[in-house]
Write an enzyme that holds these catalytic residues in place. Structure first.
Site, PDB file in Angstrom:
ATOM      1  CD  GLN A  90      -2.815  -0.951   2.511  1.00 23.90           C
ATOM      2  OE1 GLN A  90      -2.846  -1.808   3.362  1.00 23.90           O
ATOM      3  NE2 GLN A  90      -3.554   0.159   2.598  1.00 23.90           N
ATOM      4  CG  HIS A  91       0.296   3.387   2.420  1.00 20.94           C
ATOM      5  ND1 HIS A  91      -1.001   3.814   2.591  1.00 20.94           N
ATOM      6  CD2 HIS A  91       0.507   2.429   3.368  1.00 20.94           C
ATOM      7  CE1 HIS A  91      -1.542   3.153   3.613  1.00 20.94           C
ATOM      8  NE2 HIS A  91      -0.658   2.306   4.090  1.00 20.94           N
TER       9      HIS A  91
ATOM     10  CG  ASP B 248       0.212  -5.538   1.051  1.00 17.41           C
ATOM     11  OD1 ASP B 248      -0.471  -4.692   1.662  1.00 17.41           O
ATOM     12  OD2 ASP B 248       1.449  -5.633   1.179  1.00 17.41           O
TER      13      ASP B 248
HETATM   14  O1  LIG Z   1       1.671   0.160   4.865  1.00 18.15           O
HETATM   15  C1  LIG Z   1       1.126  -0.914   5.019  1.00 18.15           C
HETATM   16  C2  LIG Z   1      -0.278  -1.007   5.490  1.00 18.15           C
HETATM   17  O2  LIG Z   1      -0.851   0.240   5.776  1.00 18.15           O
HETATM   18  C3  LIG Z   1       1.897  -2.173   4.743  1.00 18.15           C
HETATM   19  O3  LIG Z   1       1.246  -3.302   5.230  1.00 18.15           O
HETATM   20  C4  LIG Z   1       2.205  -2.281   3.260  1.00 18.15           C
HETATM   21  O4  LIG Z   1       0.998  -2.566   2.563  1.00 18.15           O
HETATM   22  C5  LIG Z   1       3.318  -3.254   2.960  1.00 18.15           C
HETATM   23  O5  LIG Z   1       2.981  -4.573   3.214  1.00 18.15           O
HETATM   24  P1  LIG Z   1       4.001  -5.835   3.245  1.00 18.15           P
HETATM   25  O6  LIG Z   1       4.869  -5.753   2.073  1.00 18.15           O
HETATM   26  O7  LIG Z   1       4.680  -5.825   4.547  1.00 18.15           O
HETATM   27  O8  LIG Z   1       3.101  -7.026   3.176  1.00 18.15           O
END
Ligand SMILES: O=C(CO)[C@@H](O)[C@H](O)COP(=O)(O)O
Ligand SMILES: Nc1ncnc2c1ncn2[C@@H]1O[C@H](COP(=O)(O)OP(=O)(O)O)[C@@H](O)[C@H]1O
Length: 474
Positions: free
Chosen positions: A71-72, A235
Protein backbone atom coordinates in the site's frame (compact mmCIF):
# COMPACT_ATOMS: atom_id res chain seq x y z
CA UNK A 1 -12.34 -24.74 -16.16
CA UNK A 2 -11.37 -21.05 -16.50
CA UNK A 3 -8.04 -20.13 -14.86
CA UNK A 4 -7.23 -16.89 -13.07
CA UNK A 5 -3.99 -15.25 -11.95
CA UNK A 6 -3.37 -13.37 -8.71
CA UNK A 7 -0.28 -11.22 -8.17
CA UNK A 8 1.20 -10.07 -4.84
CA UNK A 9 3.69 -7.27 -5.48
CA UNK A 10 4.80 -6.74 -1.87
CA UNK A 11 7.81 -5.10 -0.33
CA UNK A 12 10.32 -7.93 -0.59
CA UNK A 13 9.09 -9.91 -3.58
CA UNK A 14 6.51 -10.55 -6.26
CA UNK A 15 4.43 -13.75 -6.17
CA UNK A 16 2.07 -15.05 -8.82
CA UNK A 17 -0.50 -17.83 -8.35
CA UNK A 18 -2.62 -19.44 -11.06
CA UNK A 19 -5.84 -20.97 -9.73
CA UNK A 20 -8.99 -22.60 -11.01
CA UNK A 21 -11.57 -19.80 -10.95
CA UNK A 22 -14.44 -22.00 -9.75
CA UNK A 23 -12.78 -24.16 -7.09
CA UNK A 24 -9.72 -22.09 -6.20
CA UNK A 25 -7.42 -25.09 -6.71
CA UNK A 26 -3.77 -23.99 -6.98
CA UNK A 27 -2.28 -25.04 -10.30
CA UNK A 28 0.95 -23.09 -10.76
CA UNK A 29 2.98 -20.42 -9.01
CA UNK A 30 6.12 -18.31 -9.30
CA UNK A 31 8.06 -15.65 -7.42
CA UNK A 32 10.85 -13.15 -7.96
CA UNK A 33 12.66 -10.84 -5.52
CA UNK A 34 12.34 -7.06 -5.29
CA UNK A 35 15.29 -4.77 -4.64
CA UNK A 36 16.01 -3.66 -1.07
CA UNK A 37 15.47 -0.10 0.03
CA UNK A 38 12.63 2.28 0.76
CA UNK A 39 12.67 3.88 -2.68
CA UNK A 40 12.44 1.67 -5.72
CA UNK A 41 12.22 2.18 -9.48
CA UNK A 42 8.78 0.72 -10.39
CA UNK A 43 10.41 -0.86 -13.43
CA UNK A 44 11.99 -3.35 -10.99
CA UNK A 45 8.48 -4.42 -9.88
CA UNK A 46 7.47 -4.84 -13.51
CA UNK A 47 10.49 -7.03 -14.27
CA UNK A 48 9.83 -9.08 -11.11
CA UNK A 49 6.16 -9.52 -12.08
CA UNK A 50 7.15 -10.69 -15.54
CA UNK A 51 9.66 -13.21 -14.25
CA UNK A 52 7.31 -14.48 -11.50
CA UNK A 53 4.56 -14.87 -14.14
CA UNK A 54 6.98 -16.73 -16.43
CA UNK A 55 7.94 -19.05 -13.56
CA UNK A 56 4.20 -19.65 -13.06
CA UNK A 57 3.86 -20.77 -16.67
CA UNK A 58 2.76 -17.42 -18.14
CA UNK A 59 -0.56 -15.62 -18.40
CA UNK A 60 -1.62 -16.73 -21.89
CA UNK A 61 -4.26 -19.20 -20.63
CA UNK A 62 -5.91 -17.13 -17.89
CA UNK A 63 -9.36 -15.54 -18.07
CA UNK A 64 -8.54 -12.72 -15.63
CA UNK A 65 -5.65 -11.24 -13.64
CA UNK A 66 -5.68 -9.05 -10.52
CA UNK A 67 -2.74 -7.36 -8.83
CA UNK A 68 -2.48 -6.76 -5.09
CA UNK A 69 0.37 -4.55 -3.96
CA UNK A 70 2.16 -2.97 -1.03
CA UNK A 71 0.00 0.00 0.00
CA UNK A 72 0.70 3.73 -0.08
CA UNK A 73 3.84 3.86 -2.32
CA UNK A 74 4.01 7.08 -4.38
CA UNK A 75 4.40 6.44 -8.12
CA UNK A 76 4.61 9.76 -9.98
CA UNK A 77 4.13 9.89 -13.77
CA UNK A 78 4.75 12.71 -16.25
CA UNK A 79 2.39 13.70 -19.09
CA UNK A 80 3.79 10.89 -21.27
CA UNK A 81 3.32 8.27 -18.54
CA UNK A 82 7.04 8.06 -17.69
CA UNK A 83 7.99 7.47 -14.04
CA UNK A 84 9.34 10.79 -12.68
CA UNK A 85 11.47 9.42 -9.82
CA UNK A 86 11.83 6.15 -7.90
CA UNK A 87 8.70 5.40 -5.87
CA UNK A 88 8.82 6.25 -2.17
CA UNK A 89 7.53 3.20 -0.30
CA UNK A 90 5.20 2.88 2.69
CA UNK A 91 8.21 2.29 4.99
CA UNK A 92 10.13 5.38 3.89
CA UNK A 93 9.95 7.74 6.85
CA UNK A 94 11.46 10.88 5.29
CA UNK A 95 7.96 12.39 5.03
CA UNK A 96 7.36 12.27 8.82
CA UNK A 97 7.67 16.08 9.08
CA UNK A 98 5.26 16.46 6.16
CA UNK A 99 2.71 14.32 8.06
CA UNK A 100 3.11 16.53 11.14
CA UNK A 101 2.74 19.67 8.97
CA UNK A 102 -0.48 18.40 7.37
CA UNK A 103 -1.99 17.79 10.82
CA UNK A 104 -0.81 21.21 12.01
CA UNK A 105 -2.32 22.94 8.98
CA UNK A 106 -5.65 21.24 9.73
CA UNK A 107 -5.81 22.82 13.19
CA UNK A 108 -3.00 20.95 14.96
CA UNK A 109 -3.14 18.51 17.90
CA UNK A 110 -6.42 16.72 18.54
CA UNK A 111 -8.37 19.05 16.21
CA UNK A 112 -5.98 18.38 13.32
CA UNK A 113 -6.12 14.63 13.88
CA UNK A 114 -9.92 14.71 14.11
CA UNK A 115 -10.11 16.61 10.83
CA UNK A 116 -8.12 13.94 8.99
CA UNK A 117 -9.89 11.00 10.66
CA UNK A 118 -13.26 12.46 9.63
CA UNK A 119 -12.14 13.44 6.13
CA UNK A 120 -10.22 10.32 5.12
CA UNK A 121 -10.74 7.73 7.88
CA UNK A 122 -7.08 7.95 8.97
CA UNK A 123 -4.65 10.38 10.57
CA UNK A 124 -1.68 10.77 8.19
CA UNK A 125 1.69 9.27 9.10
CA UNK A 126 4.85 9.11 6.97
CA UNK A 127 3.57 5.99 5.19
CA UNK A 128 0.62 7.70 3.50
CA UNK A 129 0.91 8.85 -0.13
CA UNK A 130 -0.28 12.36 0.64
CA UNK A 131 2.68 13.00 2.96
CA UNK A 132 5.07 11.82 0.24
CA UNK A 133 3.49 14.26 -2.23
CA UNK A 134 4.05 17.10 0.26
CA UNK A 135 7.66 15.95 0.77
CA UNK A 136 8.24 15.91 -3.00
CA UNK A 137 6.76 19.39 -3.48
CA UNK A 138 8.99 20.82 -0.74
CA UNK A 139 12.24 18.90 -1.30
CA UNK A 140 12.38 18.20 -5.03
CA UNK A 141 10.47 21.05 -6.69
CA UNK A 142 11.98 20.37 -10.13
CA UNK A 143 10.81 16.76 -10.07
CA UNK A 144 7.46 17.83 -8.61
CA UNK A 145 6.96 20.24 -11.53
CA UNK A 146 7.14 17.30 -13.98
CA UNK A 147 4.46 15.23 -12.21
CA UNK A 148 1.14 14.93 -14.07
CA UNK A 149 -0.38 11.90 -12.31
CA UNK A 150 0.07 9.98 -9.05
CA UNK A 151 -0.85 6.35 -8.46
CA UNK A 152 0.01 3.40 -6.23
CA UNK A 153 2.20 0.36 -6.91
CA UNK A 154 -0.72 -1.93 -7.76
CA UNK A 155 -2.41 0.74 -9.90
CA UNK A 156 0.77 1.18 -11.93
CA UNK A 157 1.29 -2.56 -12.43
CA UNK A 158 -2.34 -3.04 -13.52
CA UNK A 159 -1.86 -0.14 -15.97
CA UNK A 160 1.33 -1.77 -17.33
CA UNK A 161 -0.51 -5.08 -17.74
CA UNK A 162 -3.10 -3.17 -19.79
CA UNK A 163 -0.30 -1.89 -22.05
CA UNK A 164 0.13 1.54 -20.36
CA UNK A 165 -2.92 3.11 -22.07
CA UNK A 166 -2.28 6.80 -21.19
CA UNK A 167 -2.91 8.60 -17.91
CA UNK A 168 -6.69 8.48 -18.39
CA UNK A 169 -6.42 4.68 -18.29
CA UNK A 170 -5.19 4.55 -14.66
CA UNK A 171 -7.48 2.50 -12.39
CA UNK A 172 -7.49 1.65 -8.69
CA UNK A 173 -9.90 0.19 -6.12
CA UNK A 174 -11.43 1.32 -2.82
CA UNK A 175 -8.96 -0.66 -0.70
CA UNK A 176 -5.80 0.95 -2.01
CA UNK A 177 -7.39 4.38 -2.61
CA UNK A 178 -8.20 4.45 1.12
CA UNK A 179 -4.48 4.49 1.97
CA UNK A 180 -3.65 7.59 -0.03
CA UNK A 181 -4.88 10.25 2.40
CA UNK A 182 -6.96 11.88 -0.35
CA UNK A 183 -9.88 9.45 -0.65
CA UNK A 184 -12.71 8.99 1.83
CA UNK A 185 -13.94 5.44 2.61
CA UNK A 186 -17.04 6.92 4.28
CA UNK A 187 -18.23 8.79 1.16
CA UNK A 188 -16.48 6.65 -1.45
CA UNK A 189 -15.03 9.70 -3.18
CA UNK A 190 -11.75 11.53 -3.66
CA UNK A 191 -10.79 14.55 -1.55
CA UNK A 192 -8.79 16.26 -4.25
CA UNK A 193 -8.92 19.47 -2.24
CA UNK A 194 -6.64 17.72 0.27
CA UNK A 195 -4.31 16.50 -2.47
CA UNK A 196 -4.08 20.06 -3.79
CA UNK A 197 -3.50 21.43 -0.30
CA UNK A 198 -0.62 18.97 0.18
CA UNK A 199 1.01 19.16 -3.25
CA UNK A 200 0.14 22.68 -4.36
CA UNK A 201 -1.87 21.77 -7.46
CA UNK A 202 -4.15 19.11 -8.91
CA UNK A 203 -2.93 15.83 -10.40
CA UNK A 204 -4.53 13.08 -12.45
CA UNK A 205 -5.55 10.24 -10.12
CA UNK A 206 -6.82 6.76 -11.04
CA UNK A 207 -10.53 6.07 -11.40
CA UNK A 208 -11.74 4.05 -8.38
CA UNK A 209 -13.48 0.81 -9.39
CA UNK A 210 -15.88 -1.36 -7.41
CA UNK A 211 -14.77 -4.81 -6.14
CA UNK A 212 -15.83 -6.84 -9.20
CA UNK A 213 -15.38 -4.21 -11.90
CA UNK A 214 -12.86 -4.72 -14.67
CA UNK A 215 -9.88 -2.41 -15.21
CA UNK A 216 -9.57 -3.38 -18.90
CA UNK A 217 -7.86 -6.25 -20.66
CA UNK A 218 -4.41 -7.78 -20.62
CA UNK A 219 -2.14 -6.38 -23.34
CA UNK A 220 -1.49 -8.64 -26.33
CA UNK A 221 2.30 -8.69 -25.73
CA UNK A 222 1.60 -10.59 -22.47
CA UNK A 223 -0.42 -13.24 -24.17
CA UNK A 224 -3.60 -11.15 -23.75
CA UNK A 225 -6.25 -13.16 -25.57
CA UNK A 226 -8.95 -10.95 -24.04
CA UNK A 227 -8.10 -11.77 -20.41
CA UNK A 228 -9.80 -9.31 -18.08
CA UNK A 229 -7.94 -7.22 -15.53
CA UNK A 230 -9.45 -6.90 -12.07
CA UNK A 231 -9.26 -3.64 -10.15
CA UNK A 232 -6.65 -5.17 -7.81
CA UNK A 233 -6.25 -3.86 -4.25
CA UNK A 234 -3.82 -3.27 -1.39
CA UNK A 235 -1.98 -6.29 -0.05
CA UNK A 236 -3.76 -6.33 3.31
CA UNK A 237 -7.23 -6.09 1.75
CA UNK A 238 -6.20 -8.94 -0.56
CA UNK A 239 -5.03 -11.07 2.40
CA UNK A 240 -8.41 -10.59 4.15
CA UNK A 241 -10.14 -11.63 0.91
CA UNK A 242 -7.72 -14.54 0.40
CA UNK A 243 -8.32 -16.12 3.82
CA UNK A 244 -12.03 -15.30 3.73
CA UNK A 245 -11.94 -13.37 7.04
CA UNK A 246 -15.39 -13.28 8.65
CA UNK A 247 -17.04 -11.85 11.79
CA UNK A 248 -14.84 -12.33 14.89
CA UNK A 249 -11.72 -12.93 12.79
CA UNK A 250 -8.75 -10.61 13.14
CA UNK A 251 -6.00 -11.17 10.60
CA UNK A 252 -2.43 -10.61 11.77
CA UNK A 253 0.07 -10.49 8.92
CA UNK A 254 3.78 -10.77 9.71
CA UNK A 255 5.56 -9.67 6.54
CA UNK A 256 7.92 -6.74 6.16
CA UNK A 257 5.16 -4.82 7.92
CA UNK A 258 3.15 -6.18 10.79
CA UNK A 259 -0.55 -5.60 10.27
CA UNK A 260 -3.63 -6.30 12.39
CA UNK A 261 -7.00 -5.91 10.69
CA UNK A 262 -10.58 -7.09 10.43
CA UNK A 263 -13.44 -6.73 7.98
CA UNK A 264 -16.11 -4.28 9.20
CA UNK A 265 -19.51 -3.10 8.00
CA UNK A 266 -18.92 0.54 8.94
CA UNK A 267 -15.95 2.83 8.29
CA UNK A 268 -13.51 3.59 11.15
CA UNK A 269 -12.24 7.04 12.11
CA UNK A 270 -9.73 6.73 14.95
CA UNK A 271 -8.57 10.21 16.02
CA UNK A 272 -5.66 8.70 17.96
CA UNK A 273 -4.21 7.61 14.62
CA UNK A 274 -3.49 4.04 15.79
CA UNK A 275 -6.18 2.48 13.59
CA UNK A 276 -6.29 3.40 9.92
CA UNK A 277 -9.84 3.36 8.57
CA UNK A 278 -9.25 1.65 5.24
CA UNK A 279 -11.75 0.09 2.81
CA UNK A 280 -11.61 -3.61 1.91
CA UNK A 281 -11.83 -5.63 -1.31
CA UNK A 282 -15.40 -6.86 -0.86
CA UNK A 283 -17.18 -3.50 -0.69
CA UNK A 284 -16.88 -3.18 3.09
CA UNK A 285 -14.21 -1.68 5.38
CA UNK A 286 -10.84 -2.72 6.80
CA UNK A 287 -9.80 -1.03 10.07
CA UNK A 288 -6.07 -1.73 10.29
CA UNK A 289 -3.07 -1.17 12.54
CA UNK A 290 0.37 -1.31 10.91
CA UNK A 291 3.84 -1.58 12.43
CA UNK A 292 7.05 -1.06 10.49
CA UNK A 293 8.84 -3.90 12.27
CA UNK A 294 7.72 -7.49 11.87
CA UNK A 295 9.41 -10.40 10.02
CA UNK A 296 12.64 -8.45 9.69
CA UNK A 297 12.94 -8.32 13.48
CA UNK A 298 13.31 -12.11 13.34
CA UNK A 299 15.75 -11.79 10.43
CA UNK A 300 17.79 -9.28 12.46
CA UNK A 301 17.77 -11.44 15.61
CA UNK A 302 18.90 -14.45 13.56
CA UNK A 303 21.73 -12.36 12.09
CA UNK A 304 22.79 -11.12 15.53
CA UNK A 305 22.88 -14.69 16.81
CA UNK A 306 24.50 -16.11 13.68
CA UNK A 307 21.72 -18.70 13.21
CA UNK A 308 19.05 -19.52 10.65
CA UNK A 309 15.34 -18.77 11.16
CA UNK A 310 14.49 -22.35 12.19
CA UNK A 311 17.23 -22.36 14.81
CA UNK A 312 16.07 -18.95 16.02
CA UNK A 313 12.62 -20.45 16.60
CA UNK A 314 14.09 -23.42 18.49
CA UNK A 315 16.13 -21.07 20.67
CA UNK A 316 13.10 -18.87 21.40
CA UNK A 317 11.01 -21.88 22.40
CA UNK A 318 13.75 -23.12 24.72
CA UNK A 319 13.59 -19.95 26.86
CA UNK A 320 10.80 -19.30 29.39
CA UNK A 321 7.83 -17.05 28.59
CA UNK A 322 8.93 -13.49 29.38
CA UNK A 323 12.61 -14.41 28.82
CA UNK A 324 13.29 -13.85 32.54
CA UNK A 325 12.65 -10.13 32.04
CA UNK A 326 14.64 -9.57 28.83
CA UNK A 327 12.57 -7.26 26.62
CA UNK A 328 13.26 -6.21 23.05
CA UNK A 329 11.57 -3.06 21.77
CA UNK A 330 11.74 -3.78 18.05
CA UNK A 331 11.81 -0.30 16.48
CA UNK A 332 14.59 -1.25 14.05
CA UNK A 333 13.20 0.88 11.21
CA UNK A 334 11.67 3.63 13.33
CA UNK A 335 7.99 2.95 14.06
CA UNK A 336 4.61 3.91 12.68
CA UNK A 337 2.35 2.62 15.49
CA UNK A 338 3.17 4.21 17.86
CA UNK A 339 4.20 7.12 15.64
CA UNK A 340 7.94 7.19 16.36
CA UNK A 341 9.54 7.52 12.90
CA UNK A 342 13.00 8.29 14.31
CA UNK A 343 13.05 5.68 17.09
CA UNK A 344 15.61 2.91 17.27
CA UNK A 345 15.24 -0.48 18.93
CA UNK A 346 16.38 -1.40 22.43
CA UNK A 347 17.01 -4.40 24.65
CA UNK A 348 16.18 -4.04 28.35
CA UNK A 349 16.66 -6.39 31.28
CA UNK A 350 20.15 -7.66 30.52
CA UNK A 351 21.59 -9.65 33.42
CA UNK A 352 24.06 -12.51 33.52
CA UNK A 353 21.08 -14.88 33.54
CA UNK A 354 19.40 -13.33 30.49
CA UNK A 355 22.58 -12.92 28.41
CA UNK A 356 22.01 -16.05 26.35
CA UNK A 357 21.07 -16.66 22.71
CA UNK A 358 17.82 -18.31 23.80
CA UNK A 359 16.74 -15.30 25.87
CA UNK A 360 17.53 -12.88 23.04
CA UNK A 361 15.65 -15.03 20.53
CA UNK A 362 12.62 -15.18 22.84
CA UNK A 363 12.75 -11.43 23.49
CA UNK A 364 12.80 -10.74 19.73
CA UNK A 365 9.74 -12.91 19.06
CA UNK A 366 7.85 -11.56 22.09
CA UNK A 367 8.75 -7.92 21.37
CA UNK A 368 7.54 -8.17 17.79
CA UNK A 369 4.31 -9.90 18.93
CA UNK A 370 3.71 -7.43 21.79
CA UNK A 371 3.76 -4.52 19.33
CA UNK A 372 1.10 -6.37 17.31
CA UNK A 373 -0.89 -7.15 20.49
CA UNK A 374 -0.99 -3.39 21.17
CA UNK A 375 -2.48 -3.12 17.68
CA UNK A 376 -5.07 -5.75 18.58
CA UNK A 377 -6.08 -3.65 21.60
CA UNK A 378 -6.39 -0.54 19.42
CA UNK A 379 -8.58 -2.46 16.98
CA UNK A 380 -10.90 -3.74 19.72
CA UNK A 381 -11.11 -0.20 21.13
CA UNK A 382 -12.57 0.72 17.71
CA UNK A 383 -15.24 -1.95 18.04
CA UNK A 384 -13.65 -5.07 16.51
CA UNK A 385 -14.59 -8.43 18.04
CA UNK A 386 -11.70 -10.90 18.41
CA UNK A 387 -12.83 -14.51 18.49
CA UNK A 388 -9.61 -15.74 16.94
CA UNK A 389 -6.53 -14.46 15.15
CA UNK A 390 -5.70 -15.70 11.65
CA UNK A 391 -1.91 -15.55 11.28
CA UNK A 392 -0.43 -15.07 7.78
CA UNK A 393 2.71 -13.66 6.11
CA UNK A 394 6.28 -14.99 5.94
CA UNK A 395 6.75 -14.68 9.73
CA UNK A 396 3.86 -17.12 10.33
CA UNK A 397 6.21 -19.85 9.07
CA UNK A 398 8.14 -19.55 12.35
CA UNK A 399 7.20 -22.31 14.84
CA UNK A 400 8.06 -19.90 17.68
CA UNK A 401 5.74 -17.20 16.37
CA UNK A 402 2.89 -19.69 15.99
CA UNK A 403 3.30 -21.08 19.52
CA UNK A 404 4.05 -17.85 21.38
CA UNK A 405 1.36 -15.76 19.61
CA UNK A 406 -1.62 -17.16 21.62
CA UNK A 407 0.24 -16.47 24.90
CA UNK A 408 0.75 -12.85 23.88
CA UNK A 409 -2.56 -12.21 22.06
CA UNK A 410 -4.67 -13.97 24.69
CA UNK A 411 -6.86 -15.78 22.14
CA UNK A 412 -6.61 -18.83 19.85
CA UNK A 413 -4.47 -18.39 16.76
CA UNK A 414 -5.22 -20.24 13.54
CA UNK A 415 -2.59 -20.61 10.86
CA UNK A 416 -3.63 -21.56 7.34
CA UNK A 417 -1.15 -23.79 5.50
CA UNK A 418 1.94 -21.86 4.33
CA UNK A 419 0.83 -20.08 1.19
CA UNK A 420 0.49 -16.79 -0.61
CA UNK A 421 -2.74 -15.36 0.77
CA UNK A 422 -2.27 -11.90 -0.74
CA UNK A 423 -1.83 -13.38 -4.22
CA UNK A 424 -4.75 -15.72 -3.47
CA UNK A 425 -6.97 -12.77 -2.57
CA UNK A 426 -6.04 -11.12 -5.86
CA UNK A 427 -6.78 -14.38 -7.70
CA UNK A 428 -10.18 -14.62 -5.98
CA UNK A 429 -10.97 -11.08 -7.10
CA UNK A 430 -9.92 -12.04 -10.65
CA UNK A 431 -12.26 -15.06 -10.44
CA UNK A 432 -15.13 -12.78 -9.37
CA UNK A 433 -14.43 -10.55 -12.39
CA UNK A 434 -14.19 -13.56 -14.73
CA UNK A 435 -17.26 -15.43 -13.44
CA UNK A 436 -19.46 -12.43 -12.60
CA UNK A 437 -22.22 -12.66 -10.00
CA UNK A 438 -23.24 -10.64 -6.99
CA UNK A 439 -20.79 -12.34 -4.62
CA UNK A 440 -17.25 -13.69 -5.02
CA UNK A 441 -16.72 -17.43 -5.54
CA UNK A 442 -16.39 -19.38 -2.28
CA UNK A 443 -12.91 -20.91 -2.07
CA UNK A 444 -12.23 -23.18 0.88
CA UNK A 445 -8.94 -22.84 2.84
CA UNK A 446 -8.14 -26.42 3.95
CA UNK A 447 -5.61 -27.66 6.50
CA UNK A 448 -5.73 -24.75 8.94
CA UNK A 449 -3.95 -25.47 12.26
CA UNK A 450 -5.11 -24.04 15.58
CA UNK A 451 -2.71 -22.97 18.34
CA UNK A 452 -4.03 -22.33 21.84
CA UNK A 453 -2.14 -21.48 25.04
CA UNK A 454 -2.74 -19.89 28.42
CA UNK A 455 -2.26 -16.11 28.10
CA UNK A 456 0.86 -14.81 29.91
CA UNK A 457 -0.04 -11.19 30.79
CA UNK A 458 3.42 -10.57 32.34
CA UNK A 459 4.95 -10.60 28.86
CA UNK A 460 2.83 -7.64 27.79
CA UNK A 461 3.24 -5.87 31.12
CA UNK A 462 7.03 -5.88 30.93
CA UNK A 463 6.88 -4.79 27.28
CA UNK A 464 4.52 -1.92 28.19
CA UNK A 465 7.04 -0.75 30.79
CA UNK A 466 9.89 -0.84 28.25
CA UNK A 467 8.35 0.39 24.99
CA UNK A 468 8.90 4.10 25.67
CA UNK A 469 12.54 3.62 26.66
CA UNK A 470 14.17 4.04 23.27
CA UNK A 471 16.56 6.53 21.68
CA UNK A 472 15.84 8.45 18.50
CA UNK A 473 18.17 8.02 15.53
CA UNK A 474 20.78 10.78 15.27
O1 LIG B 1 1.67 0.16 4.86
C1 LIG B 1 1.13 -0.91 5.02
C2 LIG B 1 -0.28 -1.01 5.49
O2 LIG B 1 -0.85 0.24 5.78
C3 LIG B 1 1.90 -2.17 4.74
O3 LIG B 1 1.25 -3.30 5.23
C4 LIG B 1 2.20 -2.28 3.26
O4 LIG B 1 1.00 -2.57 2.56
C5 LIG B 1 3.32 -3.25 2.96
O5 LIG B 1 2.98 -4.57 3.21
P1 LIG B 1 4.00 -5.83 3.25
O6 LIG B 1 4.87 -5.75 2.07
O7 LIG B 1 4.68 -5.82 4.55
O8 LIG B 1 3.10 -7.03 3.18
N1 LIG C 1 10.50 -19.82 8.71
C1 LIG C 1 10.49 -18.48 8.85
N2 LIG C 1 10.63 -17.94 10.08
C2 LIG C 1 10.60 -16.60 10.26
N3 LIG C 1 10.48 -15.71 9.24
C3 LIG C 1 10.35 -16.19 7.99
C4 LIG C 1 10.34 -17.60 7.73
N4 LIG C 1 10.18 -17.76 6.38
C5 LIG C 1 10.11 -16.51 5.85
N5 LIG C 1 10.23 -15.57 6.81
C6 LIG C 1 10.28 -14.10 6.65
O1 LIG C 1 9.15 -13.60 6.01
C7 LIG C 1 9.49 -12.34 5.40
C8 LIG C 1 8.80 -12.23 4.07
O2 LIG C 1 7.42 -12.34 4.29
P1 LIG C 1 6.37 -11.83 3.23
O3 LIG C 1 5.02 -11.95 3.89
O4 LIG C 1 6.59 -12.51 1.94
O5 LIG C 1 6.82 -10.28 3.13
P2 LIG C 1 6.32 -9.11 2.17
O6 LIG C 1 4.90 -9.45 1.82
O7 LIG C 1 6.46 -7.89 3.02
O8 LIG C 1 7.24 -9.04 0.98
C9 LIG C 1 11.02 -12.29 5.30
O9 LIG C 1 11.50 -11.26 6.16
C10 LIG C 1 11.44 -13.68 5.75
O10 LIG C 1 12.65 -13.70 6.47
Amino acid sequence: MPLVAGVDSSTQSCKVVIRDAETGTLLRQGRAPHPDGTEVDPEAWWQALRSAADEAGGLADVAAVSVAGQQHGMVCLDEAGRVVRPALLWNDTRSADAAADLIEEAGGGAAGSRFWAEATGSVPVASFTITKLRWLARHEPEQAARVAAVCLPHDWLTWRLAGAPGLAGLRTDRGDASGTGYWSPATGSYRLDLLERAFGRQLVVPEVLGPAESAGTLADELGGGGALLGAGTGDNAAAAFGVGAGPGDVVVSIGTSGTVFSVADVPAGDESGAVAGFADASGRFLPLVCTLNAARVLDAAATMLGVGLDELAELALSAPAGADGLVMVPYLEGERTPNRPLATGAVHGLTLRTSTPAHLARAAVEGMLCALADGLDALTAQGATVRRVILVGGGARSAAVRRIAPQVFGCPVVVPPAGEYVADGAARQAAWVALGGATPPQWEVKGTEEYAAEPVPAVREQYAAARGLVLDRR
